[in-house]
Design a protein around this motif. Structure first.
Motif, short mmCIF file in Angstrom:
data_model
loop_
_atom_site.label_atom_id
_atom_site.label_comp_id
_atom_site.label_asym_id
_atom_site.label_seq_id
_atom_site.Cartn_x
_atom_site.Cartn_y
_atom_site.Cartn_z
N PRO A 57 38.74 37.24 39.79
CA PRO A 57 39.65 36.32 40.47
C PRO A 57 38.88 35.13 41.05
CG PRO A 57 39.36 38.33 41.74
CD PRO A 57 38.57 38.50 40.49
N TRP A 58 38.69 34.14 40.22
CA TRP A 58 37.85 33.00 40.59
C TRP A 58 38.38 32.22 41.77
CZ3 TRP A 58 33.15 33.33 39.19
CH2 TRP A 58 32.81 33.97 37.99
N SER A 59 39.70 32.21 41.96
CA SER A 59 40.24 31.47 43.11
C SER A 59 39.79 32.11 44.42
CB SER A 59 41.76 31.40 43.04
OG SER A 59 42.34 32.68 43.02
N THR A 60 39.86 33.43 44.53
CA THR A 60 39.41 34.10 45.75
C THR A 60 37.91 33.93 45.93
OG1 THR A 60 41.19 35.70 45.55
CG2 THR A 60 39.39 36.28 47.03
N PHE A 61 37.17 34.02 44.84
CA PHE A 61 35.72 33.79 44.89
C PHE A 61 35.43 32.41 45.47
CE2 PHE A 61 31.80 32.17 42.98
CZ PHE A 61 30.90 33.17 43.29
N ALA A 62 36.10 31.39 44.92
CA ALA A 62 35.88 30.01 45.37
C ALA A 62 36.30 29.83 46.83
CB ALA A 62 36.65 29.04 44.48
N LEU A 108 40.78 44.31 47.59
CA LEU A 108 41.89 44.73 46.73
C LEU A 108 41.64 44.32 45.28
CD1 LEU A 108 44.71 45.98 46.45
CD2 LEU A 108 45.64 43.72 47.00
N GLU A 109 41.13 43.12 45.08
CA GLU A 109 40.87 42.65 43.71
C GLU A 109 39.76 43.44 43.04
OE1 GLU A 109 42.48 38.10 44.27
OE2 GLU A 109 40.37 38.53 44.69
N ILE A 110 38.76 43.87 43.81
CA ILE A 110 37.72 44.74 43.25
C ILE A 110 38.35 46.05 42.79
CG2 ILE A 110 35.66 46.11 43.79
CD1 ILE A 110 34.89 43.76 45.72
N ARG A 111 39.19 46.61 43.62
CA ARG A 111 39.88 47.86 43.27
C ARG A 111 40.72 47.68 42.01
NH1 ARG A 111 44.55 50.91 46.66
NH2 ARG A 111 44.91 52.53 45.12
N ARG A 112 41.47 46.60 41.92
CA ARG A 112 42.31 46.35 40.74
C ARG A 112 41.46 46.22 39.48
NH1 ARG A 112 46.50 42.03 43.35
NH2 ARG A 112 47.77 43.54 44.46
N LEU A 113 40.35 45.53 39.60
CA LEU A 113 39.46 45.41 38.44
C LEU A 113 38.93 46.78 38.01
CD1 LEU A 113 37.48 42.17 39.38
CD2 LEU A 113 38.96 42.47 37.38
N LEU A 114 38.53 47.59 38.97
CA LEU A 114 38.04 48.93 38.65
C LEU A 114 39.13 49.78 38.00
CD1 LEU A 114 35.89 49.69 41.82
CD2 LEU A 114 35.05 49.39 39.47
N GLU A 115 40.33 49.73 38.56
CA GLU A 115 41.45 50.51 38.01
C GLU A 115 41.84 50.07 36.61
OE1 GLU A 115 44.45 50.08 41.01
OE2 GLU A 115 43.71 51.81 42.15
N GLY A 117 39.78 49.13 34.37
CA GLY A 117 38.69 49.42 33.45
C GLY A 117 37.65 48.31 33.35
N ALA A 118 37.79 47.28 34.15
CA ALA A 118 36.85 46.15 34.13
C ALA A 118 35.75 46.38 35.16
CB ALA A 118 37.59 44.84 34.38
N ALA A 119 34.99 47.47 34.97
CA ALA A 119 33.97 47.86 35.96
C ALA A 119 32.85 46.83 36.06
CB ALA A 119 33.40 49.23 35.61
N ILE A 120 32.42 46.27 34.97
CA ILE A 120 31.33 45.28 35.00
C ILE A 120 31.78 44.05 35.77
CG2 ILE A 120 29.94 43.71 33.59
CD1 ILE A 120 29.81 46.00 31.52
N GLU A 121 33.00 43.60 35.50
CA GLU A 121 33.53 42.44 36.21
C GLU A 121 33.67 42.75 37.71
OE1 GLU A 121 34.68 43.65 33.39
OE2 GLU A 121 34.95 42.00 31.98
N ALA A 122 34.15 43.96 38.03
CA ALA A 122 34.32 44.35 39.43
C ALA A 122 32.99 44.37 40.17
CB ALA A 122 34.98 45.73 39.51
N LEU A 123 31.97 44.95 39.56
CA LEU A 123 30.66 45.01 40.21
C LEU A 123 30.02 43.63 40.32
CD1 LEU A 123 29.31 48.35 38.71
CD2 LEU A 123 30.24 47.95 41.00
N GLY A 124 30.20 42.81 39.29
CA GLY A 124 29.69 41.44 39.35
C GLY A 124 30.38 40.64 40.44
N THR A 129 30.07 37.72 44.98
CA THR A 129 30.73 37.09 46.12
C THR A 129 29.86 37.16 47.36
OG1 THR A 129 32.95 37.55 45.26
CG2 THR A 129 32.76 37.17 47.63
N VAL A 130 29.26 38.32 47.60
CA VAL A 130 28.40 38.46 48.79
C VAL A 130 27.20 37.52 48.67
CG1 VAL A 130 26.89 40.03 50.06
CG2 VAL A 130 29.13 40.81 49.28
N ALA A 131 26.54 37.53 47.53
CA ALA A 131 25.36 36.68 47.34
C ALA A 131 25.72 35.19 47.44
CB ALA A 131 24.70 36.98 46.00
N ALA A 132 26.77 34.79 46.74
CA ALA A 132 27.16 33.38 46.75
C ALA A 132 27.61 32.94 48.14
CB ALA A 132 28.26 33.13 45.73
#
Length: 160
Positions: A57-62, A108-115, A117-124, A129-132
């Motif tokens: 979710p690039w909008s929340t990231f930004a 919530l978006e991390i959870r949705r990504l994990l659910e 099946g987008a585990a790599i995207e969720a972990l990234g 987000t924390v690092a940036a």
């Protein structure tokens, strides 16, 4: 109007006889107004830049990175450069930027990504987000100090 008090102070147990810090109604009011404005700004960004299913979710990231950059600038300006009005920090920092940035939506978006099946995207997204955001705060502070012509924080007590 008398100050309102909430909760136990300084880690003391609830119900103890210790005095709790007072919260001024004016501070609560500016935080509420700022938070409402920040939340509406976040909502509008989400409408213009909706998240796609199974994608970061690039909008929340930004939003979170821009908010952290802004808080870096704000904190330098109101603690090292300006003599700010006592309600400016609660209005802009806690209210506006607190309402604009969002840890709950991020989680919530991390959870949705994990659910999904987008585990790599969720972990990234989780780590990215924390690092940036931390880098954004640091850069915001640097930009503010550079723009103001200061190179180090003002020491407490008025002497540098």
């Amino acid at each position: 109007m008398a100050p309102v008090t909430f909760g136990a102070a300084g880690g003391q147990q609830m119900g103890s006889q210790a005095r709790t810090p007072a919260v001024e109604p004016a501070v609560l009011a500016v935080i509420s107004v700022g938070g409402g404005i920040g939340a509406v700004m976040r909502y509008l960004v989400g409408l213009r830049w909706p998240s796609q299913p199974n994608q970061v979710p690039w909008s929340t990231f930004a939003i979170n990175v821009v908010g952290c950059f802004s808080i870096g600038i704000l904190m330098v300006l109101i603690t090292e450069v300006w003599v700010a009005h006592r309600l400016l920090r609660p209005f802009l920092g806690v209210g506006l930027l607190g309402g604009f940035t969002t840890f709950s939506t991020y989680s919530l978006e991390i959870r949705r990504l994990l659910e999904s099946g987008a585990a790599i995207e969720a972990l990234g997204y989780l780590g990215g987000t924390v690092a940036a955001s931390l880098v954004a705060v640091w850069l915001g502070m640097g930009v503010a100090r550079l723009s103001a012509g200061t190179t180090r924080p003002r020491r407490r007590g008025g002497r540098q």
